[in-house]
Enzyme design. Structure first.
Site, PDB file in Angstrom:
ATOM      1  N   SER A  47      -4.664 -76.593  41.482  1.00 48.03           N
ATOM      2  CA  SER A  47      -3.811 -76.863  40.318  1.00 48.03           C
ATOM      3  C   SER A  47      -3.048 -78.173  40.468  1.00 48.03           C
ATOM      4  CB  SER A  47      -2.815 -75.717  40.156  1.00 48.03           C
ATOM      5  OG  SER A  47      -2.101 -75.544  41.369  1.00 48.03           O
ATOM      6  N   LYS A  48      -2.933 -78.681  41.694  1.00 42.03           N
ATOM      7  CA  LYS A  48      -2.131 -79.887  41.920  1.00 42.03           C
ATOM      8  C   LYS A  48      -2.766 -81.138  41.333  1.00 42.03           C
ATOM      9  CE  LYS A  48       1.235 -77.839  43.993  1.00 42.03           C
ATOM     10  NZ  LYS A  48       2.590 -77.803  43.435  1.00 42.03           N
ATOM     11  N   ASP A  49      -4.056 -81.090  40.997  1.00 41.91           N
ATOM     12  CA  ASP A  49      -4.674 -82.228  40.300  1.00 41.91           C
ATOM     13  C   ASP A  49      -3.924 -82.534  39.010  1.00 41.91           C
ATOM     14  OD1 ASP A  49      -6.647 -82.225  42.205  1.00 41.91           O
ATOM     15  OD2 ASP A  49      -8.285 -81.714  40.844  1.00 41.91           O
ATOM     16  N   ALA A  52      -0.612 -84.397  39.820  1.00 42.88           N
ATOM     17  CA  ALA A  52      -0.860 -85.740  40.368  1.00 42.88           C
ATOM     18  C   ALA A  52      -1.257 -86.684  39.233  1.00 42.88           C
ATOM     19  CB  ALA A  52      -1.948 -85.677  41.432  1.00 42.88           C
TER      20      ALA A  52
END
Ligand code: PMP
Length: 344
Positions: A47-49, A52
């Site tokens: 999910s951090k895409d 970022a």
């Protein structure tokens, strides 16, 4: 004749729009309908895409970043990988300050993705000039035109999920979602998603998952930081020893805590039963669902969405290693039979 090629221009175009997958076997004994938002389908496998890409693109829109700028963050986890990936495509330098506790595999992975990794001593306090927080801050001050993502204290973290994860879940469930259960670390995922969903329907129940050893649940209940809640635990990415400003406690109805051991077993169970090779916190969120079900939280018409934040490949030397499980004392007759040996 036009030679039309159906291709994405680069991997960043694949961020978001992750699938919602019905949970079958793991949810078979539970009351209600259960669906997982599988964030491992992002190109950086978590999910951090989303954060970022969103935070970096916001800085571009504001004109803060120019060609050859530097992106700085303090993480060896999923956020580091996602920032490195976005930086490659956009042509920025990526500096990650990580703790010396980080595994060699993780540091090698980040370096393979072009990041400049500063390994900082784990045993010093956060305000020591050698700590990864202080190193990141110093580099941010020194490197002209750099940005510091600072995910625990950056309001754009939750906003990324308000703009993507929330609308996606609302559309995928045609507005029929009744409960959202999600892990809380920075709180960005649950806070942004919940704010969007509550604006659409304030009756949707939002349940945050916290770790034993973390302060979030107690803070939610009392609005007081209680350092007595803090002790070491093994799940990475879940819970915290401080109160992140990226968490909006007002949109979360309640928190539930899960153990390291049960979460690890539940992650392995998801892999075995659903064919989805998921990370440790996916086990945590499903463990929380089991506990909520036992407490009678759901009805037969409940449509419960859980978020599976990342992929199991990042945990090969942890929850997917029998040796590691054994070393933690996590194998007992309650959960697992003896490993099978082939006889020659
Ligand atoms: N699971 C994993 C594996 C994570 O890395 C994180 C992020 N720390 C979370 C869950 C929690 O997400 P958030 O930071 O948005 O609360």
């Amino acid at each position: 004749m036009e030679n039309k090629i159906n291709a994405y221009n680069n991997v960043l175009e694949l961020i978001g729009n992750t699938p919602l997958v019905k949970l079958n076997k793991i949810a078979s004994g539970l009351t209600g309908n259960f669906y997982a938002k599988v964030e491992a389908f992002n190109p950086g496998h978590s999910s951090k895409d989303r954060i970022a890409a969103y935070i970096i693109e916001e800085a571009e829109r504001k004109g803060i970043l120019t060609k050859d700028s530097t992106i700085i963050e303090t993480t060896s986890g999923n956020t580091g990988f996602s920032i490195a990936m976005v930086s490659i495509i956009k042509g920025y330098e990526c500096i990650l300050a990580v703790s010396s506790k980080s595994s060699k595999d993780k540091i090698d992975m980040l370096r393979s993705m072009g990041a400049k990794v500063y390994v900082c001593p784990a045993h010093v306090s956060a305000d020591d000039p050698r700590s990864y927080y202080e190193v990141a801050k110093r580099l941010h001050n020194e490197v002209k035109g750099s940005i510091y993502i600072n995910q625990y204290f950056n309001e754009l973290n939750a906003e990324a999920h308000y703009r993507s994860t929330g609308p996606e879940i609302w559309n995928q469930t045609n507005g029929n979602i009744t409960h959202l259960v999600a892990c809380s670390g920075t709180g960005g995922t649950i806070s942004g998603t919940a704010r969007f969903l509550k604006e659409k329907n304030p009756n949707i129940k939002i349940i945050g998952v916290d770790a034993f050893g973390s302060v979030l649940k107690k803070y939610h209940e009392t609005r007081e930081f209680d350092s007595n809640e803090i002790y070491p635990y093994r799940i990475e990415g879940l819970g915290k020893n401080l109160i992140p400003s990226s968490t909006n406690f007002d949109v979360i109805d309640e928190f539930i805590k899960v153990t390291d051991e049960e979460s690890a077993h539940t992650a392995r169970e998801i892999s075995r039963t659903e064919g989805m090779f998921v990370g440790y916190t996916s086990g945590a969120v499903m463990q929380a669902v089991k506990q909520l079900d036992e407490n009678g939280e759901f009805g037969k018409d409940s449509n419960v969405v859980v978020i599976f934040p990342d992929h199991g490949s990042r945990y090969m030397s942890k929850i997917y290693s029998d040796q590691w499980m054994e070393d933690q004392g996590f194998f007992d007759t309650k959960h697992e039979s003896e490993p099978q040996e082939i006889q020659y």
